[in-house]
Each structure stands twice: as C-alpha cells, then as structure tokens.
Motif scaffolding. Structure first.
Motif, PDB file in Angstrom:
ATOM      1  N   UNK A 125       0.850  -1.090  -0.036  1.00 22.06           N
ATOM      2  CA  UNK A 125       0.028   0.075   0.043  1.00 22.06           C
ATOM      3  C   UNK A 125       0.791   1.285   0.179  1.00 22.06           C
ATOM      4  N   UNK A 126       1.916   1.228   0.774  1.00 21.12           N
ATOM      5  CA  UNK A 126       2.706   2.450   0.876  1.00 21.12           C
ATOM      6  C   UNK A 126       3.380   2.891  -0.700  1.00 21.12           C
ATOM      7  N   UNK A 127       4.121   1.941  -1.196  1.00 17.08           N
ATOM      8  CA  UNK A 127       4.448   2.182  -2.568  1.00 17.08           C
ATOM      9  C   UNK A 127       3.287   2.463  -3.712  1.00 17.08           C
ATOM     10  N   UNK A 128       2.290   1.824  -3.533  1.00 16.12           N
ATOM     11  CA  UNK A 128       1.022   1.897  -4.311  1.00 16.12           C
ATOM     12  C   UNK A 128       0.299   3.497  -4.189  1.00 16.12           C
ATOM     13  N   UNK A 129       0.362   3.922  -3.193  1.00 16.27           N
ATOM     14  CA  UNK A 129      -0.065   5.245  -3.023  1.00 16.27           C
ATOM     15  C   UNK A 129       0.897   6.356  -3.480  1.00 16.27           C
ATOM     16  N   UNK A 130       2.248   6.042  -3.260  1.00 16.25           N
ATOM     17  CA  UNK A 130       3.034   6.931  -3.800  1.00 16.25           C
ATOM     18  C   UNK A 130       3.111   7.086  -5.416  1.00 16.25           C
ATOM     19  N   UNK A 150      -3.252  -7.714  -9.296  1.00 16.93           N
ATOM     20  CA  UNK A 150      -1.857  -8.301  -9.643  1.00 16.93           C
ATOM     21  C   UNK A 150      -0.801  -8.489  -8.746  1.00 16.93           C
ATOM     22  N   UNK A 151      -0.519  -7.508  -8.032  1.00 14.72           N
ATOM     23  CA  UNK A 151       0.473  -7.512  -6.985  1.00 14.72           C
ATOM     24  C   UNK A 151       0.188  -8.050  -5.661  1.00 14.72           C
ATOM     25  N   UNK A 152      -1.246  -8.161  -5.271  1.00 15.07           N
ATOM     26  CA  UNK A 152      -1.714  -8.780  -4.301  1.00 15.07           C
ATOM     27  C   UNK A 152      -1.682 -10.501  -4.553  1.00 15.07           C
ATOM     28  N   UNK A 178       5.692   9.053   1.771  1.00 12.87           N
ATOM     29  CA  UNK A 178       5.433   8.112   2.892  1.00 12.87           C
ATOM     30  C   UNK A 178       4.115   8.227   3.543  1.00 12.87           C
ATOM     31  N   UNK A 179       3.127   9.266   3.319  1.00 14.96           N
ATOM     32  CA  UNK A 179       2.085   9.377   3.960  1.00 14.96           C
ATOM     33  C   UNK A 179       0.964   8.247   3.550  1.00 14.96           C
ATOM     34  N   UNK A 180       0.369   7.919   4.569  1.00 17.99           N
ATOM     35  CA  UNK A 180      -0.496   6.834   4.392  1.00 17.99           C
ATOM     36  C   UNK A 180      -2.016   7.318   4.363  1.00 17.99           C
ATOM     37  N   UNK A 181      -2.206   8.759   4.217  1.00 18.11           N
ATOM     38  CA  UNK A 181      -3.489   9.276   4.152  1.00 18.11           C
ATOM     39  C   UNK A 181      -3.928   9.281   2.673  1.00 18.11           C
ATOM     40  N   UNK A 219       8.315  -2.177 -11.482  1.00 17.57           N
ATOM     41  CA  UNK A 219       9.446  -2.614 -10.971  1.00 17.57           C
ATOM     42  C   UNK A 219       9.368  -2.481  -9.465  1.00 17.57           C
ATOM     43  N   UNK A 220       8.891  -1.263  -8.883  1.00 21.46           N
ATOM     44  CA  UNK A 220       9.052  -1.210  -7.235  1.00 21.46           C
ATOM     45  C   UNK A 220       7.814  -2.125  -6.699  1.00 21.46           C
ATOM     46  N   UNK A 221       6.748  -2.169  -7.235  1.00 19.54           N
ATOM     47  CA  UNK A 221       5.793  -3.255  -6.657  1.00 19.54           C
ATOM     48  C   UNK A 221       6.269  -4.735  -6.776  1.00 19.54           C
ATOM     49  N   UNK A 222       6.620  -5.007  -7.782  1.00 20.01           N
ATOM     50  CA  UNK A 222       7.264  -6.397  -7.945  1.00 20.01           C
ATOM     51  C   UNK A 222       8.361  -6.774  -6.896  1.00 20.01           C
ATOM     52  N   UNK A 223       9.024  -5.582  -6.830  1.00 18.87           N
ATOM     53  CA  UNK A 223      10.131  -5.899  -5.623  1.00 18.87           C
ATOM     54  C   UNK A 223       9.653  -5.870  -4.056  1.00 18.87           C
ATOM     55  N   UNK A 224       8.768  -5.116  -4.032  1.00 18.33           N
ATOM     56  CA  UNK A 224       8.281  -5.238  -2.517  1.00 18.33           C
ATOM     57  C   UNK A 224       7.514  -6.515  -2.495  1.00 18.33           C
TER      58      UNK A 224
END
Length: 386
Positions: free
Chosen positions: A117-122, A222-224, A135-138, A172-177
């Motif tokens: 969720x953190x990178x997804x929101x960014x 996909x990432x979940x 880094x905000x989760x808002x 790429x970021x989401x795959x790595x996470x």
C-alpha cells in the motif's frame, strides 16, 4: 508427649492442604491460553468504534478481541497501525514481545498489506500530480482526485484511467516489494517458531480492498496475488486464513466507490465491523478444525418411560463430552437437553411431554483451557415420548 504430637500433626496437615490449594490455583491460572496478536492496522482494529493508536486493548469489534473472547482470554496486542513486514520483524527482534511469546498458545498475524500500500499510494500520487509528503498513508488526496471526475467526460475519465493503468502495469517497485515480503514473512515465522515453539500460528493473507474501484482494483489485484504467493495453505508451521477469497466474494471493507456518486467515495481499505466478524469467524473455525473431535454418531433413540428418552451416542476418537439437543420438528428450533460425557444416556426431563414426537441430535466436543471445541452435528433421530 502424645498431647504434643496431635497439634504437630494438625499443623503439618494444614500446611499440606495450603500447599495443595496453592498448586491447584497456580495450575488453574497457568491453564489459560495466552493469545498474542501481531500485524498492522487491520489486526489493531483501525477505524472501529473505540480505536486509538495508543491503546493496548483493541476495539471490542476487532477480530482479535472476538478471537480473544472465544479463547476466554485477553489478547496481548503487538499490532501497530502503519506497520509493514520489516516493522513486524523489528518488534520481534527488539525483545519487547518475548515474555508474551514464551507463554503464547495462539498467535495471529495480519501483515503484508502495507508492504504494497505504501508504494502503491506513492505511485498514484505521482501519476495524478498530487504533491504531498512522501510516505504518507493518508488517502484523502486520492479520494479528492476521484471526486474531481464528476466534471469530466467519459472519454477524459477513460484516458486518465488508462494512463494510471499503464503506470501500474509490470511496475518494478511493486514487484520488488512483493518479492521482498516473501523473505520477510519467512523470517517472521522462523522467529516465532524459536520464541514461541508451543504456539499455534494463524496467518491471514492479503485481500484486495479496491476490487470494485475503477483502475485501482485490477491493478492492485496483480500485486496482491503476487504477495500472497508467500503464504501456503498446507504449511506445517502455521494455518492460513484465506481472507483474500473471503473478501473477493463479499464487500467486507469500508471502501465505497459509486461512479454515479463520486463526491462521496471512501477509499479506506480497512475491514468493516462485519469484515472483522468474518475474519474472527474464519480463525475460530480453524481453531475448531484443529481441536474438535470427530462427529458424534447417534445410535438407538427410544422412550421407555414417561418424560424420558434413552439416547446411545458414540465418537470414533477421543472427546470430552456431548451436547444433546432436541426440537419439535426436524427443521424446528433446537434446544439444549443435556451436557454429558456418557455414551449411553437415559434422560428424564419435563421438557419432554408424553405422547409428543421429538427430534434429537448431538455434537461431541473437546475442552481445552476452558474452551469447548465442537464437532458437527450427528444424524437427526426422532422418537415418541411414552
């Protein structure tokens, strides 16, 4: 000389009785299951009535409180809102949970959602040009963005949606996470097996809170699914609670997304009160499956005297007892008739009226630390009371 012996014997007896009572009380207290809850805001009960980030006791409607009530104990809460799998490892390695873990009989873990969720929101903020502290989760800024769609044409909406989908595709970021989570999760389990070797571990996988939200739903899925590859349903180290499938079938989150009412959308990904109830129910079902005896078998059911019934029961494996129920019809309202440890039961009760036909069934159970774990019900048998 004899007069001195009697008081001495009396004193020895009193000391022995006191020691025995102390031992009994100590054993009674130690038989209580210690339940430890780990994870993120889902486990902490974020958004439920009574929630506070600083509280040690989770909200009454949270799944860990419901499971704790079933286990007849208070959960020891180490779930922290905003935590991801790395944060969970840090808590376990800090030693602050060691005492609770050493006594733990049951552990539940809900972790992994924030890893994505953190990178997804960014990525979403970057795509939509939302300037906000990293880094905000808002998620209110995303809600405002979707609300602005109300003035856009269908063509404009589709263009924005397709652009977002392209940014999320094969990211790429989401795959790595997702891949990093698998390593972290295995480390969490290894630490728990070392620090809580006697505990039963129940792990929830990650559900898709945005399954009905335009663009977000399919992209997130996909990432979940990728992150859920870290979990297995036949692990010897833990029991998997498949909330992904449960939440995919029903709307059990606070998320609200109606294309015709975009001004009132809600992108809160947390379980609703009903969602927590269903998670708790799934965990309790898993506990029952582990500890309940085999299903009871109903043998002969016969009335040979006024207001009485004789019921023969059996259980293929060990059990602590049976609960016998009766009803006035096969599909009627069932009521408890007797709790018994006997296989053959002759029951006399004013609940059973002469000349009337009743239906009977039973379920076996095992008692462990004050908790009854029930099997399914036996075959229904009927008999007419003498």
């Amino acid at each position: 000389m004899k007069k001195r012996i009697k008081p001495l014997l009396f004193l020895i007896c009193m000391v022995s009785i006191a020691a025995m009572l102390y031992t009994m009380c100590s054993n009674a207290g130690s038989s209580k299951t210690t339940y430890v809850a780990l994870g993120d805001s889902i486990a902490a009960g974020y958004g439920l009535a009574g929630y506070s980030a600083s509280q040690e006791t989770p909200p009454a409607d949270s799944y860990q409180s419901v499971v704790g009530s079933f286990l007849k104990t208070s959960p020891v809460n180490f779930a922290v809102t905003g935590d991801d799998s790395t944060d969970c490892i840090n808590i376990l390695n800090s030693g602050e949970a060691d005492t609770a873990l050493s006594d733990a009989g049951v552990i539940t873990i809900s972790i992994g959602s924030n890893d994505l969720l953190k990178p997804f929101i960014e990525i979403a903020k970057e795509t939509f040009g939302i300037t906000e502290e990293n880094g905000s989760m808002d998620i209110s800024s995303l809600e405002d963005y979707y609300a602005d769609f109300k003035d856009a044409s269908l063509i404009d909406m589709l263009a924005i949606a397709n652009d977002f989908a392209d940014k999320l595709k094969d990211n790429k970021v989401l795959h790595e996470k997702a891949q990093a989570f698998s390593l972290n999760f295995n480390e969490i389990i290894n630490i728990l097996k070392e620090k809580a070797p006697q505990a039963e571990i129940y792990v929830t996988n990650v559900y898709n809170p945005y399954k009905d939200v335009m663009v977000l739903g399919n992209s997130a899925d996909t990432y979940i699914k990728e992150i859920n590859n870290a979990f297995t349903d036949n692990s010897e180290d833990y029991t998997l609670i498949d909330v992904y499938t449960l939440f995919a079938k029903e709307n059990l989150v606070n998320t609200k997304f109606d294309i015709s009412d975009l001004e009132n959308i809600n992108l809160d990904p947390h379980p609703s009160k009903e969602g927590h109830a269903r998670i708790a129910s799934a965990i309790i079902d898993a506990l029952n499956a582990k500890h309940a005896p085999s299903k009871a078998k109903t043998g002969q059911v016969k009335s040979t005297a006024k207001n009485s019934i004789t019921i023969n029961l059996s259980c293929p494996s060990g059990k602590s007892g049976y609960e016998i129920e009766f009803a006035t019809s096969k599909d009627g309202k069932w009521k408890k008739l007797k709790d018994t440890s006997k296989n053959k039961n002759q029951i006399k009760s004013t609940k059973l009226k002469s000349g009337k036909t009743y239906y009977f069934r039973a379920r076996s159970y095992n008692s462990l630390n004050g908790v009854k774990y029930y099997s399914g019900y036996s075959q229904v048998k009927k008999a007419k009371i003498k």
